[in-house]
Motif scaffolding. Structure first.
Motif, mmCIF file in Angstrom:
data_model
loop_
_atom_site.group_PDB
_atom_site.id
_atom_site.type_symbol
_atom_site.label_atom_id
_atom_site.label_comp_id
_atom_site.label_asym_id
_atom_site.label_seq_id
_atom_site.Cartn_x
_atom_site.Cartn_y
_atom_site.Cartn_z
ATOM 1 N N LYS A 154 0.844 -1.560 0.188
ATOM 2 C CA LYS A 154 -0.141 0.770 0.484
ATOM 3 C C LYS A 154 0.977 1.016 -0.054
ATOM 4 O O LYS A 154 1.923 1.563 0.730
ATOM 5 C CB LYS A 154 -1.108 0.246 1.384
ATOM 6 N N LEU A 156 2.412 4.338 0.865
ATOM 7 C CA LEU A 156 2.274 5.348 2.372
ATOM 8 C C LEU A 156 2.245 6.564 2.020
ATOM 9 O O LEU A 156 2.407 7.991 2.462
ATOM 10 C CB LEU A 156 3.527 4.862 3.424
ATOM 11 N N SER A 157 3.577 7.122 1.206
ATOM 12 C CA SER A 157 3.964 8.568 0.702
ATOM 13 C C SER A 157 3.882 8.538 -0.549
ATOM 14 O O SER A 157 5.658 7.148 -1.046
ATOM 15 C CB SER A 157 5.334 8.750 2.027
ATOM 16 N N ILE A 286 7.230 4.633 -1.733
ATOM 17 C CA ILE A 286 7.197 3.913 0.373
ATOM 18 C C ILE A 286 6.356 3.340 -0.229
ATOM 19 O O ILE A 286 4.806 4.357 0.138
ATOM 20 C CB ILE A 286 7.329 5.268 0.997
ATOM 21 N N GLY A 287 6.213 2.542 0.562
ATOM 22 C CA GLY A 287 5.004 1.445 0.533
ATOM 23 C C GLY A 287 5.026 0.886 2.132
ATOM 24 O O GLY A 287 5.907 0.727 2.362
ATOM 25 N N SER A 288 3.965 0.029 2.029
ATOM 26 C CA SER A 288 3.927 -0.424 3.539
ATOM 27 C C SER A 288 4.520 -2.089 3.511
ATOM 28 O O SER A 288 5.393 -3.380 4.143
ATOM 29 C CB SER A 288 2.506 -1.453 3.293
ATOM 30 N N GLU A 289 5.337 -2.398 1.961
ATOM 31 C CA GLU A 289 5.630 -3.538 1.920
ATOM 32 C C GLU A 289 7.221 -3.515 0.535
ATOM 33 O O GLU A 289 7.719 -4.315 0.349
ATOM 34 C CB GLU A 289 5.723 -4.656 0.934
ATOM 35 N N GLY A 290 7.691 -2.205 0.161
ATOM 36 C CA GLY A 290 8.902 -1.812 -0.027
ATOM 37 C C GLY A 290 8.963 -0.476 -0.664
ATOM 38 O O GLY A 290 7.933 0.426 -0.518
ATOM 39 N N ALA A 291 10.282 -0.181 -1.011
ATOM 40 C CA ALA A 291 10.483 1.748 -1.620
ATOM 41 C C ALA A 291 10.928 1.345 -2.702
ATOM 42 O O ALA A 291 11.334 0.227 -3.587
ATOM 43 C CB ALA A 291 11.166 2.323 -0.485
#
Lengths: 373, 351
Positions: A154, A156-157, A286-291
C-alpha cells in the motif's frame, strides 16, 4: 458526439502557437493526426501572428487570423492550443464549444475560474481533453506498473523532485540601482530562441505554476486520491526576472491526500550550472511492503566527445515514446469514448493544488485545496 | 629537484610525534551497538585513548573492555569517578536518554569533558541544563552527530562553505532507516529519535534555525509506530528544507539515504541510488549498497580531542543540540495540530 470511425484521420487546427512548438509537433508524430490549419484571433499583437505564421509555414498549412472560420472551413476535429497561458482556457472553451477535442499546453490557466469554465465546456460538449504531460516517459510508466502490481504494498508516501537546470536571464542581484525591473513578457519573448519560454504571457508565473503540472501529474497518476491540503515554501532564489516579478523559481510543497497518504514536491529552475543535463528529476515511493526510487531520465546513454558544446546534454535519453503514447492515448479516448490520461477535471485539480501552494507560500499556513464537487 | 616544502601538511603526523603526552583519556559509558565502531575507530584515532568502560551489564561491559583493551571496567559512573577519577579526562556517554542529564551533570562537576551522543537529552530543557552545567564547570561538551561526519554530508558542507554552491536555497533529504539502525530501545519519543539528527543537519547546513516548522506523518496499516515523518522547514531569506524520515518495514532489507542541496550557484546530489552496485544471480538482479567507510566515529573523536586541547567549542556543540531538540519539539506540536509552528524570538508557536 459520435465516435470517430476507427483509423480515420483526425484533422487538427493549431490555435495559437507562441511557445515552443513541442505540443503540436508531439501530436503530429501520430499518424492519425493531420495538421490542416494554424489560426488565431486577429486582435493579437504582431509577434504572435509572426510566430503562428512561421509555424504554419513549417508544417505547410495556411495561417488564418480567424479561429471560428478556420475551424469550420478546414473541418478540424481536434484543436491544439499552445498560446500565452492566460488565453489557454478561452481558446480551449471555444474549441470545445465548436465540438473539437482539445489538446492543451500547460499550465491549464492562470485563473481557477477559467479552469472551471473549461471543465464545464468539455463535459457539456462531450469532447475529449488532454493536458500535455510527461506521464508516458518510460521511467514514470515503470513506476506506475510497479505500484499497480503491488510491488511495494500500500502506498504510504510519494515524492517528486523536479529541477530544471536552465537559466532564466540574469542572476538575482544583478540589477543595478536605478535600473527598471525586468519586463516579464518581453523577457519571455526573448527566451523563445532557447525554448525557455514556457511561461510566456502577460501574467508573470512562477516555476510552480509553469512546471508544477508535470510532477504533480506523476503523483496524481500514482496516487489518484485528491490532494486535500498543502503547505508550501516558495522563493525567488536564482533569477532577477522572477524576483522582479514577485514569482518563485524555487518551491517545496507538502501534500496531504484525502486517504492519509503523504506526498511532497521540490521544484525549481535552478540554473544551467546545477546539473549536466536537463535537471535532477526523481520519484521516491514508499509503500507498506517496500520502496521505489526512480530516476525520470532513465534509460539514457552517456556521450562525451572533444569539442562537445557546453549546452549539449551529455546523457541522452533513449526509448522515449512519451509524445506518441500521449497522442495515442487521445486517439484511444476518441475511438472508444474513453478518458484521457490527464483530462480536464484532473488538470483542474492539479491547478487548484498549485494555486493553494502559492497561497500557502505567501501566508505561511497550510491551505485546503478547493476541488470541484 | 624541487626542495620547497609541500603546501599540504599532514598535521596528524605532527600530532603523533608531539601529542603523545597530551592524549585525551576517555571513558565510554554504555558503548552498546557502537562498540564495533569504537574498536575500529581506535585503530586509527589520533590523540585519544579509551581507558575505561562503564556499563550496567557485566558481561557486555567486560567484553567491551576486552575489545577496547582497557583495564578499567565498572558498572556506574559514580564508581568510575570515585575509584578512577584521576585516570580519565573525558567521558563519552551513549546511555539511555533518561540517564544523560544526571550522568552529564556528575561528570561535568568532576571536571570531565563530555562527548554525548545525539540526542543530547530527551527535551530541549534538559539539554539546556547539561549545557549550563558544562559551562559552569568549564568543561567542553561535544554532541556526537554521526550524520555530520559522514562522507556525503562532509563534502556537501565543505563545498557549501567554500562558496561553490552559492547561497543555500533548498535542502531535500530522504532517510529511510532500516528497523535495525533506529535507536529506539530506550526512546521516550520515537519521532524525536527518527528526526533529530536530520534536524540538526538542516540547521548546520543553513547555519540557522528555521523560522517555520510544519510536519505530517503516516503509518503502515496495523503499525503502532510513527513509520514516516515529513518535516518542512522554512528559513529567513527564503531557504527551505523538506526532510522525509522513514522507518522501513521488516521486508525492506537495507537503508536508503539521499541528500540534495540546491544553492544559488550550484547543487549537490548525494544519493545512494547513484552509489549502488549491481549483483546478478541466476535470473535475478539486486542492488548492492556501497559502503562509505568507517571513519565517522574516528573523525568525531579527533574533533572532540582537538576542541578540548585547543580550548574551543567543538564543531557540534551544545547549542546545536538545543536547536535540534527545539525544532523537534515544534515538529511534535505541528504533527497533531496540522498547523505550522512559527519562531517568535524565544520559542515556536503554532500559527
Amino acid at each position: 458526439m459520435s465516435l470517430a470511425s476507427v483509423e480515420s484521420t483526425l484533422p487538427v487546427a493549431v490555435l495559437s502557437v507562441v511557445k515552443h512548438s513541442y505540443v503540436p509537433n508531439g501530436v503530429f508524430i501520430h499518424h492519425r493526426f493531420k495538421p490542416v490549419v494554424v489560426a488565431d484571433d486577429p486582435d493579437q499583437p504582431e509577434w504572435v501572428h509572426q510566430r503562428n505564421e512561421k509555424y504554419a509555414a513549417e508544417i505547410n498549412v495556411p495561417y488564418i487570423q480567424d479561429v471560428t472560420r478556420a475551424v469550420t472551413e478546414y473541418e478540424a476535429k481536434v484543436a491544439v492550443i499552445s498560446s500565452a497561458a492566460e488565453r489557454h482556457c478561452d481558446l480551449s472553451v471555444r474549441a470545445a464549444d465548436a465540438g473539437l477535442h482539445v489538446v492543451q499546453d500547460k499550465p491549464m490557466s492562470t485563473k481557477l475560474s477559467e479552469c472551471d469554465r473549461l471543465v464545464d465546456a468539455v463535459e457539456r460538449n462531450d469532447v475529449k481533453f488532454l493536458m500535455w504531460n510527461r506521464n508516458c516517459l518510460p521511467a514514470v510508466l515503470q513506476a506506475k506498473q510497479a505500484v499497480e502490481r503491488g510491488e511495494i504494498g500500500k502506498l504510504l508516501s510519494l515524492h517528486a523532485d523536479f529541477y530544471f537546470a536552465k537559466d532564466a536571464g540574469p542572476p538575482i542581484g544583478s540589477r543595478k540601482p536605478g535600473e527598471p525591473p525586468l519586463d516579464w513578457l518581453e523577457s519571455l519573448k526573448a527566451a523563445h530562441v532557447t525554448g525557455a519560454d514556457g511561461g510566456v504571457g502577460q501574467d508573470p508565473m512562477g516555476e510552480l505554476e509553469v512546471e508544477g503540472i508535470y510532477p504533480l501529474a506523476y503523483l496524481q497518476m500514482l496516487c489518484p486520491e485528491p490532494v486535500k491540503r498543502v503547505f508550501a515554501r516558495t522563493t525567488s532564489h536564482f533569477h532577477q526576472l522572477n524576483a522582479d516579478n514577485h514569482v518563485d523559481d524555487l518551491a517545496s510543497v507538502t501534500l496531504e491526500m484525502a486517504d492519509g497518504t503523504v506526498g511532497s514536491l521540490c521544484l525549481g529552475r535552478i540554473g544551467n550550472a546545477s546539473h549536466p543535463d536537463i535537471g535532477e528529476i526523481k520519484l521516491h515511493l514508499i509503500g507498506s511492503e517496500g520502496a521505489l526510487v526512480i530516476s525520470e531520465a532513465r534509460p539514457e546513454v552517456s556521450i562525451y566527445y572533444r569539442g562537445q558544446p557546453a549546452a549539449e546534454f551529455p546523457h541522452v535519453r533513449i526509448a522515449n515514446d512519451n509524445d506518441w503514447l500521449l497522442a495515442d492515448d487521445l486517439v484511444r479516448a476518441i475511438d472508444t469514448d474513453g478518458d484521457t490520461i490527464l483530462n480536464a477535471r484532473m488538470s483542474r485539480a492539479i491547478c487548484a493544488t498549485v494555486h493553494a501552494a502559492i497561497e500557502s507560500g505567501k501566508n505561511g499556513r497550510a491551505v485546503e485545496v478547493s476541488h470541484l464537487p | 629537484m624541487d626542495l620547497r616544502p609541500s603546501r599540504t601538511i599532514d598535521w596528524r603526523i605532527i600530532r603523533l610525534v608531539f601529542d603523545d603526552k597530551t592524549m585525551l583519556r576517555i571513558a565510554v559509558i554504555e558503548p552498546g551497538h557502537q562498540l564495533s565502531d569504537f574498536v575500529a575507530a581506535m585503530q586509527r584515532t589520533v590523540g585519544v585513548q579509551i581507558v575505561a568502560v562503564v556499563g550496567q551489564d557485566e558481561s557486555t561491559r567486560n567484553e567491551a573492555a576486552d575489545r577496547l583493551n582497557t583495564n578499567i571496567s565498572v558498572a556506574t559512573l559514580e564508581q568510575l569517578l570515585a575509584g578512577h577519577g584521576d585516570a580519565i579526562d573525558a567521558v563519552a556517554i551513549n546511555s539511555a536518554w533518561n540517564r544523560r542529564v544526571s550522568e552529564a551533570t556528575d561528570a561535568a562537576k568532576a571536571g570531565k569533558h563530555l562527548l554525548i551522543e545525539t540526542p543530547l537529552a530527551a527535551t530541549s530543557r534538559d539539554a539546556e541544563k547539561i549545557v549550563n552545567t558544562c559551562h559552569s564547570a568549564d568543561v567542553r561538551l561535544m554532541v556526537g552527530q554521526r550524520l555530520r561526519f559522514q562522507p556525503y554530508q562532509q563534502i556537501v558542507k565543505q563545498r557549501l562553505d567554500s562558496g561553490q554552491l552559492g547561497k543555500a536555497g533548498l535542502l531535500r533529504i530522504h532517510h529511510w532507516a532500516s528497523a535495525a539502525t533506529v535507536d529506539d530501545d530506550d526512546c521516550q519519543s520515537e519521532i524525536l529519535d527518527l528526526v533529530v539528527r536530520e534536524l540538526d543537519l538542516a540547521g548546520w547546513l543553513f547555519n540557522a534555525s528555521p523560522t517555520t516548522v510544519y510536519a505530517v506523518s503516516t503509518s503502515a496499516p496495523n503499525s503502532t509506530l510513527a513509520d514516516y515523518v515529513q518535516i518542512h522547514l522554512g528559513f529567513d531569506g527564503g531557504g527551505m528544507a523538506l526532510i522525509n524520515c522513514q522507518r522501513q518495514s521488516e521486508s525492506v532489507a537495507q537503508p536508503y539515504y539521499m541528500l540534495t542541496l540546491i544553492g544559488s550557484d550550484g547543487a549537490a546530489y548525494a544519493d545512494d541510488h547513484y552509489n549502488t552496485h549491481l549483483l546478478l544471480q541466476g535470473n535475478r538482479s539486486s542492488s548492492v549498497h556501497v559502503e562509505q567507510g568507517q571513519d565517522v566515529l574516528r573523525l568525531q573523536l579527533e574533533e572532540f580531542a582537538d576542541a578540548v586541547k585547543q580550548g574551543r567549542e567543538p564543531s557540534s556543540c551544545g547549542a546545536d543540540a538545543i536547536r535540534a531538540l527545539t525544532i523537534a519539539e515544534a515538529v511534535a506540536d505541528s504533527l497533531p495540530a496540522g498547523r505550522a509552528a512559527h519562531w517568535k524570538g524565544d520559542r515556536y508557536e503554532l500559527g
